[in-house]
Write an enzyme that holds these catalytic residues in place. Structure first.
Site, mmCIF file in Angstrom:
data_model
loop_
_atom_site.group_PDB
_atom_site.id
_atom_site.type_symbol
_atom_site.label_atom_id
_atom_site.label_comp_id
_atom_site.label_asym_id
_atom_site.label_seq_id
_atom_site.Cartn_x
_atom_site.Cartn_y
_atom_site.Cartn_z
ATOM 1 N N GLU A 106 17.311 99.870 69.909
ATOM 2 C CA GLU A 106 17.343 99.403 71.292
ATOM 3 C C GLU A 106 16.916 97.952 71.384
ATOM 4 O O GLU A 106 17.400 97.201 72.236
ATOM 5 C CB GLU A 106 16.450 100.285 72.168
ATOM 6 C CG GLU A 106 16.637 100.042 73.660
ATOM 7 C CD GLU A 106 15.970 101.107 74.507
ATOM 8 O OE1 GLU A 106 16.525 102.212 74.621
ATOM 9 O OE2 GLU A 106 14.880 100.833 75.051
ATOM 10 N N HIS A 113 17.975 116.650 48.216
ATOM 11 C CA HIS A 113 18.888 117.784 48.255
ATOM 12 C C HIS A 113 19.861 117.636 49.429
ATOM 13 O O HIS A 113 20.528 118.592 49.800
ATOM 14 C CB HIS A 113 18.096 119.090 48.384
ATOM 15 C CG HIS A 113 17.133 119.283 47.267
ATOM 16 N ND1 HIS A 113 17.475 119.893 46.077
ATOM 17 C CD2 HIS A 113 15.825 118.921 47.136
ATOM 18 C CE1 HIS A 113 16.430 119.916 45.270
ATOM 19 N NE2 HIS A 113 15.420 119.337 45.891
ATOM 20 N N LYS A 166 23.432 104.380 82.146
ATOM 21 C CA LYS A 166 22.901 105.074 83.324
ATOM 22 C C LYS A 166 23.832 104.914 84.522
ATOM 23 O O LYS A 166 24.062 105.858 85.280
ATOM 24 C CB LYS A 166 21.507 104.536 83.657
ATOM 25 C CG LYS A 166 20.430 104.893 82.631
ATOM 26 C CD LYS A 166 19.098 104.282 83.028
ATOM 27 C CE LYS A 166 18.020 104.613 82.021
ATOM 28 N NZ LYS A 166 16.716 103.995 82.380
#
Length: 530
Positions: free
Chosen positions: A322, A351, A455
């Site tokens: 950000e 793994h 937003k």
């Protein structure tokens, strides 16, 4: 490079802070010995800008705000005496509130002490507190911590099911600077409903951390919540963990927040050094610049060899991505900057994706985090001469070597143990590294226009949803395809969005929208209440 040559480079490049027992090793970054000297003018400029920021310069020009998270652990550095006193007073309030809860002076309505803590927030208002809770929590915690960190109903139901009958002894901390963040608002409303359905009065279980006179502040005041603590506009969400945002949940959990702040403060002091070789944050920023060519050309893979640091990569994703992910630089030039961050933990990753890291596309650099202390007390031997922790250390060293053999670069950060002080130091180290790197690449680390754009776009979708529902209810006898609805609303260009909205509405009973299957899924017909 031969091992003895690497050892000499290790000794030459290793940074160690004895007070924090923290080391930064850049010996596996293949920059030339002349690199630090070549970068020195740019770095000295970054130091100057950081000093200006700490002195109170406007660092977020979009909102004309200072950026002062460093003052949170050293109030005397705040640009005014009034700010310094506010910081001190808030810390005292955090401690007093937590102490009153622990002693039972602030208690559940049934008179028993609060046993659970539900933290409602999103982004920086959740990631920092979650990281601290997970890294420093134990079976001896004063309160068990839960989080609403999204607007996912099923996720909130899962958390409420885990709390169960303990809801009556659950304290809720709602965190939102503006008080209008929709995800947090939704979480608060969902929590309120859960309390009310259990026959409990939400206000008697709630405390807010928010901006002065915000929507949340007014709600808490009008409803008589247990308390309100401040969030200041000069503290960004992603750097708010050493404010009340992180300190209140940590103190309630029983974590020593004085030690957390002390670790951050000591690291801040170290990272103010104008001597590059003596500044661990500068060494990190320069390593990032080298690894990514100053253009984000490689990803940052975080591999902490400690279960308690599992959430550190998630915390750093927000802090780094950000802050640095910007379309424009500070001169308005299009640069498309950023560093992609991902990671899990060692040795689990051996793994999972270390195979690709060693032999696949070389589009990354690694940050290893080594923790010297395995556990409290002695460990059993899992075989002659070796404990489980010895194996973890062996896997760390083996992976580091295996990657370097294939010219995969890495930085290693070593701390002695997981403690409030070391966690505070790691937080401060990366906050400063991000600020310095942002200066090196000439972007503003302290605004986030892309987040605000997302937003606004979400708001547009929800407005369209309202129009769709109104049309369905106005014509209950009619069923619509998505194309029909888009045309009826005179929004033909939004047909895809209309389809996605209708499909979601029909999958949930809340709005009373039903669906009749068509030959193709986009030909489904939707109606109200059939």
């Amino acid at each position: 490079m031969q091992k003895l040559q690497l050892w000499e480079r290790y000794k030459n490049r290793l940074y160690h802070n004895a007070e924090l027992d923290l080391s930064v090793d850049t010996s596996r970054m293949n920059f030339p010995d002349s690199y630090l000297e070549e970068m020195e003018p740019r770095l000295q400029k970054a130091f100057e800008e950081m000093a200006d920021l700490e002195a109170g310069a406007i660092a977020n020009p979009d909102e004309q705000r200072m950026v002062g998270h460093y003052w949170l652990r050293a109030p005397q550095l705040a640009p005014t005496a009034e700010l310094a006193e506010e910081i001190k007073a808030t810390l005292a309030s955090v401690k007093a509130f937590a102490s009153s809860v622990h002693q039972g002076n602030i208690a559940a309505p049934d008179g028993h002490r609060f046993e659970n803590l539900l933290v409602v927030g999103i982004g920086g208002s959740a990631l920092g507190p979650q990281f601290i809770a997970d890294s420093l929590g134990s079976a001896q915690d004063r309160m068990k911590v839960f989080f609403f960190d999204n607007t996912d109903p099923d996720g909130m139901d899962k958390v409420l099911a885990e709390i169960g009958s303990g809801l009556k002894r659950t304290l809720t901390v709602v965190i939102s600077k503006s008080g209008g963040t929709k995800e947090t608002r939704n979480g608060m409303l969902e929590a309120r409903q859960a309390f009310e359905q259990a026959g409990l009065h939400f206000a008697a279980h709630a405390v807010a951390v928010t901006g002065s006179d915000s929507e949340l502040d007014r709600t808490a005041s009008q409803e008589g919540w247990l308390g309100t603590l401040p969030m200041w506009d000069w503290v960004g969400g992603r750097t708010s963990v050493t404010s009340a945002v992180g300190l209140l949940p940590a103190a309630l959990q029983g974590i020593d927040i004085d030690r957390l702040l002390a670790g951050a403060r000591i690291c801040d002091q170290a990272t103010r050094s104008r001597s590059t070789r003596d500044n661990p944050a500068a060494l990190l920023a320069l390593s990032w610049f080298h690894a990514t060519a100053g253009k984000g050309e490689r990803d940052m893979v975080l591999l902490p060899y400690k279960d308690r640091l599992l959430l550190f990569s998630r915390y750093l994703q927000q802090l780094i991505m950000e802050s640095l992910g910007k379309e424009l630089d500070r001169d308005g030039k299009k640069v498309l900057q950023g560093i992609t961050v991902y990671g899990n933990k060692g040795s689990t990753d051996q793994h999972a994706y270390v195979q690709q890291l060693r032999e696949g596309v070389p589009n990354f650099f690694v940050t290893f985090i080594e923790v010297l202390k395995d556990r409290e007390g002695a460990s059993m031997l899992v075989e002659p001469g070796a404990t489980s922790g010895d194996y973890l250390s062996g896997f760390f060293q083996g992976t580091r070597s295996a990657l370097y053999e294939k010219d995969r670069e890495s930085v290693t950060i070593t701390i002695r143990e997981i403690s409030p002080a070391s966690i505070g130091a790691l937080i401060a180290l990366y906050e400063r590294a991000v600020g310095l790197y942002a200066s090196l690449i000439n972007v503003n680390a302290y605004h986030q226009p892309g987040v605000e754009a997302g937003k606004k776009a979400a708001g547009t979708v929800l407005k369209l949803q309202g129009e769709i529902l109104e049309m369905l209810r106005r014509q209950p006898e009619r069923d619509f395809t998505c194309a029909d609805m888009a045309m009826t609303l005179a929004r033909p260009e939004e047909v895809e969005t209309v389809f996605i909205i209708l499909r979601h509405l029909a999958a949930n009973p809340s709005h009373g929208v039903s669906v009749t299957a068509g030959e193709k899924v986009w030909e489904n017909r939707f109606s109200a209440g059939k």
